[in-house]
Design an enzyme around this catalytic site. Structure first.
Site, PDB file in Angstrom:
ATOM      1  N   ARG A 129       8.373  -7.919  -3.993  1.00 57.16           N
ATOM      2  CA  ARG A 129       7.604  -7.567  -2.786  1.00 57.16           C
ATOM      3  C   ARG A 129       6.156  -8.038  -2.841  1.00 57.16           C
ATOM      4  O   ARG A 129       5.259  -7.354  -2.320  1.00 57.16           O
ATOM      5  CB  ARG A 129       7.637  -6.040  -2.544  1.00 57.16           C
ATOM      6  N   ARG A 137       3.479  -5.911   3.038  1.00 58.04           N
ATOM      7  CA  ARG A 137       2.442  -5.089   3.662  1.00 58.04           C
ATOM      8  C   ARG A 137       1.191  -4.867   2.835  1.00 58.04           C
ATOM      9  O   ARG A 137       0.175  -4.432   3.371  1.00 58.04           O
ATOM     10  CB  ARG A 137       3.037  -3.747   4.099  1.00 58.04           C
ATOM     11  N   ARG A 179       2.523 -10.878  10.923  1.00 60.76           N
ATOM     12  CA  ARG A 179       3.743 -10.206  11.354  1.00 60.76           C
ATOM     13  C   ARG A 179       3.537  -9.405  12.651  1.00 60.76           C
ATOM     14  O   ARG A 179       4.530  -9.005  13.278  1.00 60.76           O
ATOM     15  CB  ARG A 179       4.216  -9.253  10.248  1.00 60.76           C
ATOM     16  N   ASP A 181      15.317 -10.721   3.584  1.00 66.65           N
ATOM     17  CA  ASP A 181      15.716  -9.351   3.296  1.00 66.65           C
ATOM     18  C   ASP A 181      17.181  -9.347   2.889  1.00 66.65           C
ATOM     19  O   ASP A 181      17.932 -10.256   3.269  1.00 66.65           O
ATOM     20  CB  ASP A 181      15.497  -8.430   4.502  1.00 66.65           C
ATOM     21  N   TYR A 186      24.287   0.494   2.322  1.00 64.42           N
ATOM     22  CA  TYR A 186      23.699   0.525   3.673  1.00 64.42           C
ATOM     23  C   TYR A 186      24.779   0.542   4.752  1.00 64.42           C
ATOM     24  O   TYR A 186      24.667   1.254   5.749  1.00 64.42           O
ATOM     25  CB  TYR A 186      22.753  -0.674   3.876  1.00 64.42           C
TER      26      TYR A 186
HETATM   27  O1  CP3 Z   1       9.837  -9.582  -2.761  1.00 60.93           O
HETATM   28  C1  CP3 Z   1       9.398 -10.241  -1.793  1.00 60.93           C
HETATM   29  O2  CP3 Z   1       8.182 -10.457  -1.591  1.00 60.93           O
HETATM   30  C2  CP3 Z   1      10.401 -10.891  -0.871  1.00 60.93           C
HETATM   31  C3  CP3 Z   1      10.727 -10.119   0.229  1.00 60.93           C
HETATM   32  C4  CP3 Z   1      11.770  -9.017   0.208  1.00 60.93           C
HETATM   33  C5  CP3 Z   1      11.853  -8.125   1.305  1.00 60.93           C
HETATM   34  N1  CP3 Z   1      12.959  -7.368   1.155  1.00 60.93           N
HETATM   35  C6  CP3 Z   1      10.918  -8.116   2.426  1.00 60.93           C
HETATM   36  C7  CP3 Z   1      10.772  -6.872   3.197  1.00 60.93           C
HETATM   37  C8  CP3 Z   1      12.816  -8.710  -0.657  1.00 60.93           C
HETATM   38  C9  CP3 Z   1      13.148  -9.329  -1.997  1.00 60.93           C
HETATM   39  C10 CP3 Z   1      13.560  -7.657  -0.039  1.00 60.93           C
HETATM   40  C11 CP3 Z   1      14.796  -7.105  -0.605  1.00 60.93           C
HETATM   41  C12 CP3 Z   1      15.217  -5.769  -0.177  1.00 60.93           C
HETATM   42  N2  CP3 Z   1      15.290  -5.249   1.080  1.00 60.93           N
HETATM   43  C13 CP3 Z   1      15.755  -4.814  -1.062  1.00 60.93           C
HETATM   44  C14 CP3 Z   1      15.930  -5.021  -2.534  1.00 60.93           C
HETATM   45  C15 CP3 Z   1      14.634  -4.902  -3.233  1.00 60.93           C
HETATM   46  C16 CP3 Z   1      14.207  -3.490  -3.468  1.00 60.93           C
HETATM   47  O3  CP3 Z   1      13.123  -3.140  -2.978  1.00 60.93           O
HETATM   48  O4  CP3 Z   1      14.926  -2.773  -4.146  1.00 60.93           O
HETATM   49  C17 CP3 Z   1      16.097  -3.683  -0.305  1.00 60.93           C
HETATM   50  C18 CP3 Z   1      16.691  -2.397  -0.827  1.00 60.93           C
HETATM   51  C19 CP3 Z   1      15.812  -3.982   1.052  1.00 60.93           C
HETATM   52  C20 CP3 Z   1      16.036  -3.123   2.242  1.00 60.93           C
HETATM   53  C21 CP3 Z   1      14.753  -2.869   2.936  1.00 60.93           C
HETATM   54  N3  CP3 Z   1      14.150  -3.773   3.786  1.00 60.93           N
HETATM   55  C22 CP3 Z   1      13.872  -1.753   2.818  1.00 60.93           C
HETATM   56  C23 CP3 Z   1      14.146  -0.531   1.989  1.00 60.93           C
HETATM   57  C24 CP3 Z   1      12.742  -2.019   3.615  1.00 60.93           C
HETATM   58  C25 CP3 Z   1      11.483  -1.177   3.780  1.00 60.93           C
HETATM   59  C26 CP3 Z   1      11.494  -0.387   5.049  1.00 60.93           C
HETATM   60  C27 CP3 Z   1      10.132   0.242   5.327  1.00 60.93           C
HETATM   61  O5  CP3 Z   1       9.532  -0.104   6.343  1.00 60.93           O
HETATM   62  O6  CP3 Z   1       9.685   1.056   4.510  1.00 60.93           O
HETATM   63  C28 CP3 Z   1      12.941  -3.281   4.207  1.00 60.93           C
HETATM   64  C29 CP3 Z   1      12.001  -3.998   5.078  1.00 60.93           C
HETATM   65  C30 CP3 Z   1      11.219  -5.045   4.402  1.00 60.93           C
HETATM   66  N4  CP3 Z   1      11.770  -6.043   3.654  1.00 60.93           N
HETATM   67  C31 CP3 Z   1       9.818  -5.227   4.462  1.00 60.93           C
HETATM   68  C32 CP3 Z   1       9.539  -6.388   3.732  1.00 60.93           C
HETATM   69  C33 CP3 Z   1       8.193  -7.046   3.537  1.00 60.93           C
HETATM   70  C34 CP3 Z   1       8.854  -4.367   5.251  1.00 60.93           C
HETATM   71  C35 CP3 Z   1       8.963  -4.753   6.678  1.00 60.93           C
HETATM   72  C36 CP3 Z   1       7.629  -4.817   7.386  1.00 60.93           C
HETATM   73  O7  CP3 Z   1       6.706  -5.472   6.872  1.00 60.93           O
HETATM   74  O8  CP3 Z   1       7.543  -4.266   8.489  1.00 60.93           O
END
Ligand code: CP3
Length: 364
Positions: free
Chosen positions: A41, A45, A54, A90, A165
């Protein structure tokens, strides 16, 4: 008459020669020129430039816009000087691309329109075709052209975490519906995980064909399972994904949270690099994996607690140095956090952490 080739038939990018890139050297168990570091990540954010870019675009829409993916992926590389980029995407992107109704709800996570609970639900689930993720492959091609000598990591969600999920319908603390399906209807369970393995493998192969230099399989929620259940219900399907890339020539990282009891099994599933969360010290992780798999030379990735980044630079440096020292027990160590960067993290702390790590001496 000739037609312009669609993006999907653009030749796979020639793999860049990154033989000396510290991240790839360490991932292969060699001695890198410095301690390689990237952050799960790292894009997202915590970066004001990300929030600005974004604004007004939904997460899942952004993931299908190659220019946006390119720019967001590059932001943390420019800012922090990390040793690898990770594709901005994602884990639910391949599911959405295949036509499954779902969205990512800010502050919640992935939410599924029609949860998958029965054999009929499973059989109606579409499996991904590679062309459906052409925009992702296009983004990878743009990135490898821009990244110079910085490797690009592609990724997928593992079958279990994707299934969680789909079955729960959204994020879950206890994964009770997922486990209920697994225990009560193993036939349906294995059919579901097999389909998700095919989707995950197609997604990763598309990224590899377009030029990513390494892949990470995120089984974020596998730590909810006992070792016994992991081995029976999950490992064969993750092995299909990781094993399906054995001949791709790119290092395969396998990561989950709370997986201290599963690390040996996760390596056995076909990992070159075992990702470790912050709960298990790296030297302890190496001992466990080597004892459980009867093989030496494990490479590990991890494992600074992301909350440490709120405790001040002295603590961050001390903990980072400890982790590098513990990582010397391994054949190779890629520094990372034990899970993703928390959204409120001060990005300057990450930049200073990278600089500190680059002053340390790598190796055993
Ligand atoms: O690591 C990186 O920089 C690459 C980007 C990345 C994202 N998601 C971007 C993202 C990666 C590798 C993921 C994988 C992902 N997504 C996982 C596995 C990694 C982990 O954290 O265990 C999981 C479980 C997800 C599912 C998911 N997508 C979640 C739990 C969330 C957060 C929701 C929230 O708003 O709290 C997302 C959304 C997400 N994926 C964001 C980002 C940057 C946030 C979205 C935003 O910016 O509005």
């Amino acid at each position: 008459m000739t037609h312009p080739a669609p993006a999907s038939s653009v030749e796979p990018a020639a793999r860049r020669d990154l033989a000396d890139a510290p991240f790839l050297v360490a991932a292969r168990g060699g001695l890198p020129s410095r301690v390689p570091v990237w952050f799960m990540r790292q894009a997202g954010r915590s970066l004001p430039e990300y929030r600005e870019l974004r604004a007004g675009t939904r997460m899942l829409q952004a993931c299908f816009e190659p220019d946006l993916v390119r720019e967001i992926t590059l932001q943390p590389v420019r800012r922090h000087g990390v040793d690898a980029a990770i594709l901005f995407s994602d884990i639910v992107v391949p599911l959405r691309a295949a036509g499954i109704g779902l969205d990512i709800v800010p502050g919640t996570g992935p939410v599924v329109d029609h949860p998958v609970r029965t054999l009929a639900d499973v059989e109606a689930l579409p499996v991904l075709d590679a062309e459906q993720v052409d925009p992702v492959a296009d983004a990878v091609r743009l990135l490898v052209a821009d990244l110079g000598d910085t490797p690009l990591i592609g990724f997928t969600g593992a079958p279990f975490t994707l299934a969680s999920y789909l079955v729960e319908g959204g994020p879950s603390r206890n994964h009770e519906r997922t486990k209920a399906l697994m225990y009560a209807d193993p036939g349906t369970w294995h059919t579901l995980l097999d389909r998700l393995a095919d989707t995950a493998l197609t997604f990763l192969r598309a990224q590899v064909a377009a030029g990513v230099d390494a892949v990470q399989v995120f089984d974020s929620w596998a730590g909810a399972l006992s070792t016994r259940d992991y081995r029976e219900f999950v490992l064969p399907h993750s092995a299909k994904v990781l094993g399906g890339l054995a001949d791709a020539g790119v290092p395969r990282i396998h990561f989950g949270v709370g997986t201290g009891a599963l690390l040996g099994s996760m390596r056995e599933a076909g990992a070159d690099v075992v990702g470790v969360d912050w709960r298990t010290p790296l030297d302890e992780a190496v001992r466990r994996v080597e004892a459980e798999t009867d093989r030496g030379d494990v490479v590990v990735q991890g494992n600074l607690d992301p909350a440490t980044l709120f405790a001040g630079d002295d603590v961050v440096r001390r903990e980072a140095t400890r982790i590098v020292d513990e990582g010397r027990a391994a054949a190779g160590h890629v520094f990372n956090l034990g899970h993703g960067v928390l959204p409120d993290t001060d990005p300057d702390v990450l930049t200073r952490l990278v600089a500190h790590l680059h002053t340390l001496t790598p190796g055993r």
